[in-house]
Design an enzyme around this catalytic site. Structure first.
Site, PDB file in Angstrom:
ATOM      1  CB  ALA A  66      -0.865  -0.011   1.263  1.00 45.35           C
ATOM      2  N   GLY A 105       0.646  -5.221   0.576  1.00 49.25           N
ATOM      3  CA  GLY A 105      -0.488  -5.243  -0.352  1.00 49.25           C
ATOM      4  C   GLY A 105      -0.086  -5.773  -1.712  1.00 49.25           C
ATOM      5  CD  GLU A 108      -2.408  -7.967   2.149  1.00 51.70           C
ATOM      6  OE1 GLU A 108      -2.085  -6.777   1.990  1.00 51.70           O
ATOM      7  OE2 GLU A 108      -3.107  -8.350   3.102  1.00 51.70           O
ATOM      8  CD  GLU A 128       1.422  -6.072   5.184  1.00 55.02           C
ATOM      9  OE1 GLU A 128       2.260  -6.939   5.482  1.00 55.02           O
ATOM     10  OE2 GLU A 128       0.721  -6.154   4.162  1.00 55.02           O
TER      11      GLU A 128
END
Ligand code: T1G
Length: 703
Positions: A66, A105, A108, A128
């Site tokens: 992210a 992310g 992911e 994270e």
């Protein structure tokens, strides 16, 4: 080729849709990236000529997660399905083509695809936890379905990067291909999948691994019990464990809801705010306002180290580990031999733990040349001295180096507090003199304080800052002042601690307040570790009478089995009645009647002087920015990263509150607590603390 915005394009190649993301520097999942990807996937699924979809990134890496800078900002929020659901629900096979690092992310997104193809040099991970977060895009629910809970617990709570080969073995990626044609390999893989046809399996539908984990419910508590350090002070690891437990025990959608709830809790936590702040602080420290990134650097291909003791040997290992040949010079052969033997022993210990091979031990030792003559440094590109911490000794060394070393060689001192400008004055080339303050053990500690002398050239600064990264250090550029940044702030805490002990707290009360705050050790535990006799000469009193008295009794710290604390053979510390008696004697001498001091007051009086010193450092221009001070403290002094650093912590306390408390203590205890002018200016102007730069400080305190 179809553009979706300036970062996502779509092409159809041999019946395969190729969605390419190009959003430098690391293809982070910003709002624009998420929107572009979603639109491109909608178009690819609507295009009848496309039988499968490849997602690939341009630049140096696959999606690195992210966009961290969007958290806590007013960046536009997504509407509609997340990019993870878009891939999950794609009716056509989606293949993620990974190079560089697929992190957070990014991984992911890849786990939401049906397949993952990675290059040999690629790495994947869910880091994270280092931001005080957890994978909030389904990582805690999908990864266990591929690897099982035990591996997912290890990977997500450690945040480590997994090399492609290991990721293949763990089932995280489906194929590893050569680095030279990822796109071709991924399109070929997609073609095979399309030709094979048949039902698509989504990672979310896999159940075999988590079903097996359902028969072993105690694995979660066992993991927590066997990793105590992981959970001390940090809150994200606990949330991660619970999310993975949910992946095993709950249906996917319920597990996702659990993950989202826990992710939001972490996102709103002060710990994550601190750790996200620190992420950018560490990178900001590489930037020097008046030394542009394109400043020419001096090639450093060979290094000379003077001194083969603990520091010299440790410093040498950093360069050898980076493949840079080193010449180590000692005065006497036996000292040189001892130093080289210690380096070899360190490498052999690392090899015994499987972290390097025995061949690498020989390779690294082969990069070291020993010498008892400084004349052998005549051709090296850079010299770092790690000799006795005395100005006359240092100046003599630099005078010799000035005579011996080739023009253009960088001459660095490892001094931990001495005046680098005075050392430079012993040479005819002060522009090539710089401080490189390594922290012991130098081959382990990440922090490096690079000390900018008054005449140090910009090329030398640019060179040592870049070289610091090459040797795996986190470097901070500091100015010439007693103790530079880290030790100068530590000196302030030592003075404050001494006052507390004279007033009624015992050394172990001070240490307990600091370790309860989250520091790995307190003032006195640190003194015992470093040695109480640094700078102490028998019979010559210092500003620390308690420490003097202990040294007079030969209680010099851990190395003598006793200092402020008594130590057993495994160096377990216990408060010492001898120290307590010395403290009481010194209070009596000073006519002080001891009083009970609360842990809250101890903590305030230990930390506020540190923060105040940070403001003084900034207003004197001894650091580039407030966050650099935090980078020093997190990496050199164990300040808990979930508290950001002294300056970030001051921001959380509030500048006004800090100023008010300092003024209160100043009134009660004297000028040691007099607030820095910069702090007063920051409060007066309502300026934020953690974004303060040297230039801000100068303009805020301009008379
Ligand atoms: N967001 C924003 N900026 C980032 C970024 C990110 N994720 N990663 C790097 N940058 C910037 C960085 O600040 C620097 O900027 C430049 O890119 C180069 O970085 C939903 C919630 C990828 C291994 O934690 O580990 O996904 O200083 O100097 O040494 O579950 O960057 O040049 O202006 O570090 O080659 C999870 C963080 C996010 C990965 C490359 N992902 N990044 O290292 O370059 S949270 C991460 C890294 C998340 C989801 C959750 C490294 C790198 P500038 P760099 P590098």
């Amino acid at each position: 080729m179809k553009d979706f915005n300036d970062v996502v394009t779509l092409e159809i190649e041999e019946g395969i849709a190729v969605v390419t993301l190009n959003s430098p520097p690391v293809n982070a999942l910003s709002h624009a990236v998420r929107t572009g990807l979603r639109d491109a996937f909608a178009a690819a699924n609507a295009d009848d000529t496309a039988e499968a979809i490849v997602l690939i990134c341009a630049g140096r890496t696959f999606i690195a997660g992210a966009d961290i800078s969007e958290f806590g900002s007013d960046a536009p929020k997504d509407t509609g399905a997340s990019i993870f659901s878009v891939l999950d629900d794609s009716p056509k096979p989606v293949i993620a083509a990974i190079h560089g690092t697929a992190l957070g992310g990014g991984l992911e997104v890849a786990l939401s695809a049906h397949y993952r193809v990675a290059t040999t040099s690629a790495k994947v991970g869910l880091p994270e936890v280092h931001l005080g977060l957890l994978p909030g895009g389904g990582g805690t629910q999908r990864l266990p379905r591929l690897t099982g809970a035990a591996t997912a617990l290890d990977l997500i709570t450690s945040g480590r990067h997994v090399p492609a080969a290991e990721a293949l073995a763990l089932g995280i990626v489906d194929e590893v291909v050569s680095d030279d044609d990822l796109r071709g390999s991924a399109v070929h893989f997609a073609r095979q999948i399309a030709d094979k046809g048949g039902p698509l399996t989504r990672v979310r539908d896999l159940d075999e691994k988590v079903a097996a984990d359902r028969d072993n419910p105690e694995l979660f508590d066992q993991f927590v019990e066997s990793h105590p350090k992981l959970f001390r002070g940090f809150i994200a690891p606990t949330e991660i464990v619970e999310c993975i437990r949910a992946a095993v025990t709950l249906p996917f959608d319920e597990g996702m809801a659990e993950e989202q709830a826990r992710f939001q809790t972490l996102l709103n936590s002060s710990e994550s705010a601190a750790q996200r702040y620190y992420f950018f602080a560490e990178r900001a420290a590489r930037k020097i306002a008046d030394v542009p990134a394109d400043t020419p650097r001096i090639p450093v291909n060979t290094v000379g180290i003077i001194g083969a003791g603990t520091m010299g040997g440790g410093i040498a290992m950093n360069f050898v580990n980076a493949g840079i040949p080193v010449t180590i010079v000692e005065q006497k052969q036996e000292a040189l031999d001892r130093g080289l033997a210690t380096i070899r022993k360190n490498y052999e210990r690392t090899a015994s733990k499987g972290r390097i091979t025995t061949a690498q031990v020989e390779e690294r030792m082969g990069l070291i040349t020993g010498s008892v003559s400084m004349d052998d440094l005549a051709t090296v590109d850079m010299v770092i001295e790690a000799v006795f911490e005395r100005m006359d000794v240092k100046k003599d060394v630099f005078t010799q180096l000035d005579r011996i070393c080739k023009p253009g060689a960088i001459l660095a001192t490892n001094t931990s507090a001495l005046n680098v400008d005075e050392i430079a004055s012993a040479t005819s080339r002060p522009e090539y003199v710089v401080g490189t303050h390594f922290f012991s053990p130098a081959n382990v500690m990440k922090l490096l304080e690079n000390v900018r002398g008054e005449k140090t050239s910009k090329e030398v600064i640019a060179t040592v800052m870049a070289l610091s990264r090459t040797i795996g250090k986190i470097a901070v550029l500091v100015g010439v002042c007693p103790g530079f940044v880290g030790n100068r702030i530590l000196f302030a805490r030592s003075r404050a601690s001494e006052q507390l002990v004279m007033e009624g707290a015992m050394p172990w009360d001070v240490d307990r307040a600091l370790t309860n705050f989250g520091l790995p050790m307190g003032t006195y535990q640190m003194s015992d570790l470093a040695g109480l006799d640094i700078g102490w000469v028998k019979g010559e009193p210092t500003a620390y009478p308690i420490k003097d008295a202990l040294c007079e009794l030969d209680r010099r710290g851990q190395k003598t089995g006793a200092g402020f604390y008594d130590y057993d053979e495994s160096r377990k510390a216990t408060p010492s009645p001898i120290t307590a008696q010395i403290v009481e004697d010194e209070r009596a001498k000073a006519g002080v009647t001891p009083r009970e001091i609360s842990e809250e007051e101890i903590l305030e009086r230990a930390l506020l002087p540190m923060i105040n010193e940070g403001f003084k450092i900034l207003q004197e221009g001894m650091a580039e920015r407030a966050s650099d001070i935090d980078v020093v403290y997190v990496n050199g002094y164990g300040w808990p990263v979930y508290r950001g650093g002294p300056m970030f912590y001051a921001e959380q306390l509030g500048a006004e509150a800090v100023l008010e408390k300092l003024r209160g203590y100043q009134e009660r205890l004297g000028e040691d607590f007099a607030p820095a002018a910069l702090l007063e200016a920051v409060v007066a102007k309502g300026q934020s603390i953690s974004t303060l730069t040297k230039a801000d400080a100068a303009s805020l305190t301009a008379d």
